[in-house]
Design a protein around this motif. Structure first.
Motif, PDB file in Angstrom:
ATOM      1  N   THR A   1       0.844  -1.197   0.000  1.00 41.52           N
ATOM      2  CA  THR A   1       0.000   0.000   0.000  1.00 41.52           C
ATOM      3  C   THR A   1       0.882   1.250   0.000  1.00 41.52           C
ATOM      4  O   THR A   1       1.905   1.270   0.684  1.00 41.52           O
TER       5      THR A   1
ATOM      6  N   LEU B   1      -1.424   4.110   4.466  1.00 38.32           N
ATOM      7  CA  LEU B   1      -1.371   3.096   5.521  1.00 38.32           C
ATOM      8  C   LEU B   1      -1.885   3.661   6.839  1.00 38.32           C
ATOM      9  O   LEU B   1      -1.609   4.798   7.199  1.00 38.32           O
TER      10      LEU B   1
ATOM     11  N   ASP C   1      -0.437  -4.030   6.753  1.00 39.19           N
ATOM     12  CA  ASP C   1      -0.656  -3.693   5.351  1.00 39.19           C
ATOM     13  C   ASP C   1      -1.254  -4.902   4.653  1.00 39.19           C
ATOM     14  O   ASP C   1      -0.554  -5.852   4.300  1.00 39.19           O
TER      15      ASP C   1
ATOM     16  N   VAL D   1      -2.620  -3.884  -1.786  1.00 41.69           N
ATOM     17  CA  VAL D   1      -3.452  -3.329  -2.855  1.00 41.69           C
ATOM     18  C   VAL D   1      -3.628  -4.411  -3.910  1.00 41.69           C
ATOM     19  O   VAL D   1      -2.650  -4.917  -4.464  1.00 41.69           O
TER      20      VAL D   1
END
Length: 224
Positions: A62, A67, A72, A75
């Protein structure tokens, strides 16, 4: 945004589409729905530039400014390839292809009974032949799940583009970038970024269908 796809093809079909290859999957024959952060097969280049099949987790890093906290989740879909965040991974060494038989998008209107949005599946035709998403990958050290802690993992995501006329009535923002032929795969895996990114376009309308919705069986009355 596509956050669910299905890979039910045979291992040999993946090999044939991505020849010549080395294999790090232990001859995996995937039969699964793939969700974010699930492991899934990808085709990529190894350190010597040879093609290989490998397993990676779905979700690229990300952007730091987005964030929240240390976790995380990644994506899954990448649209804005001009963003500085993605530039380092657009070269051939970090490009990959993602084997797919069908992908899903949620409809807009919830079902009147279940109150859930219907799930629509898309494929090249009703036989669901193999194709690929155009993706990128990297090896990354991060916390993907709090209970898991920091891990070094190979991760991937795929590109999206404007939806075609088949996808747009269901999901009007985007559709995955689809590669159908070995020639398109060659361009994506080897061409300079300017040429490879020309593949970031909608699939022609006549090359994609919405699969028939499964019939819902009516509940039978309980006989006493």
């Amino acid at each position: 945004m596509c956050n669910l796809y299905n890979a039910t093809t045979t291992h040999e079909a993946m090999r044939q589409l991505f020849l010549p290859i080395n294999d790090l999957t232990n001859r995996l024959t995937p039969q699964m729905d793939v969700f974010p952060d699930y492991p899934a097969p990808i085709g990529r280049k190894d350190a010597n530039g040879d093609r290989e099949l490998a397993i990676a987790r779905w979700g690229m890093p990300t952007p730091p400014q987005l964030l929240k906290g240390e976790v995380d989740c990644g994506v899954t879909n990448i649209r804005n390839v001009k963003s500085p965040h993605w530039q380092a991974w657009l070269g051939p060494a970090n490009r990959c292809v993602v084997p797919v038989n069908s992908f899903a998008e949620y409809g807009k209107i919830p079902d009147s009974v279940t109150k859930k949005k219907p799930l629509y599946w898309f494929a090249l035709n009703e036989e669901k032949p193999l194709f690929c998403f155009a993706g990128i990958w990297t090896s990354w050290y991060s916390v993907r799940k709090k209970k898991e802690g920091p891990v070094q993992a190979d991760i991937f995501a795929f590109l999206t583009t404007f939806p075609n006329a088949v996808v747009k009535p269901i999901h009007e923002q985007a559709m995955p970038v689809i590669l159908r032929t070995s020639e398109e795969i060659d361009v994506w895996m080897n061409a300079p970024a300017e040429e490879a990114l020309q593949l970031q376009r909608p699939l022609p309308d006549n090359e994609l269908i919405v699969l028939p919705q499964p019939e819902v069986e009516e509940e039978q009355p309980l006989l006493l």
